[in-house]
Motif scaffolding. Sequence first.
Motif, PDB file in Angstrom:
ATOM      1  N   VAL A  12       0.836  -1.200   0.000  1.00 28.52           N
ATOM      2  CA  VAL A  12       0.000   0.000   0.000  1.00 28.52           C
ATOM      3  C   VAL A  12       0.873   1.253   0.000  1.00 28.52           C
ATOM      4  O   VAL A  12       0.605   2.209  -0.733  1.00 28.52           O
ATOM      5  CB  VAL A  12      -0.968  -0.007   1.206  1.00 28.52           C
ATOM      6  N   VAL A  13       1.932   1.254   0.795  1.00 31.19           N
ATOM      7  CA  VAL A  13       2.821   2.414   0.854  1.00 31.19           C
ATOM      8  C   VAL A  13       3.511   2.626  -0.487  1.00 31.19           C
ATOM      9  O   VAL A  13       3.569   3.756  -0.999  1.00 31.19           O
ATOM     10  CB  VAL A  13       3.856   2.251   1.986  1.00 31.19           C
ATOM     11  N   PHE A  14       4.035   1.579  -1.088  1.00 34.47           N
ATOM     12  CA  PHE A  14       4.706   1.723  -2.377  1.00 34.47           C
ATOM     13  C   PHE A  14       3.727   2.157  -3.463  1.00 34.47           C
ATOM     14  O   PHE A  14       4.071   2.964  -4.338  1.00 34.47           O
ATOM     15  CB  PHE A  14       5.410   0.430  -2.779  1.00 34.47           C
ATOM     16  N   ALA A  15       2.510   1.636  -3.439  1.00 35.81           N
ATOM     17  CA  ALA A  15       1.503   2.060  -4.415  1.00 35.81           C
ATOM     18  C   ALA A  15       1.171   3.538  -4.233  1.00 35.81           C
ATOM     19  O   ALA A  15       1.049   4.287  -5.212  1.00 35.81           O
ATOM     20  CB  ALA A  15       0.246   1.211  -4.278  1.00 35.81           C
ATOM     21  N   ALA A  16       1.041   3.981  -2.991  1.00 36.66           N
ATOM     22  CA  ALA A  16       0.739   5.389  -2.723  1.00 36.66           C
ATOM     23  C   ALA A  16       1.864   6.294  -3.211  1.00 36.66           C
ATOM     24  O   ALA A  16       1.609   7.339  -3.819  1.00 36.66           O
ATOM     25  CB  ALA A  16       0.485   5.591  -1.231  1.00 36.66           C
ATOM     26  N   VAL A  17       3.093   5.906  -2.960  1.00 34.79           N
ATOM     27  CA  VAL A  17       4.237   6.702  -3.426  1.00 34.79           C
ATOM     28  C   VAL A  17       4.256   6.741  -4.954  1.00 34.79           C
ATOM     29  O   VAL A  17       4.503   7.795  -5.557  1.00 34.79           O
ATOM     30  CB  VAL A  17       5.555   6.134  -2.862  1.00 34.79           C
TER      31      VAL A  17
END
Length: 47
Positions: A12-17
Amino acid sequence: MSDPLTGLALSVVFAAVGFYALYWVIRKAVAAGIRDAARDRGEGLNQ
């Protein structure tokens, strides 16, 4: 990453970035397009 929740959180964090970076690329491209259109419109009036 033995915990599935950790893997999900990282995803989720990598997708958001990634989406945030894509947002800025599109935003800069639109701004450049608007500047180009305004410049072209201004050049057309001077001819």
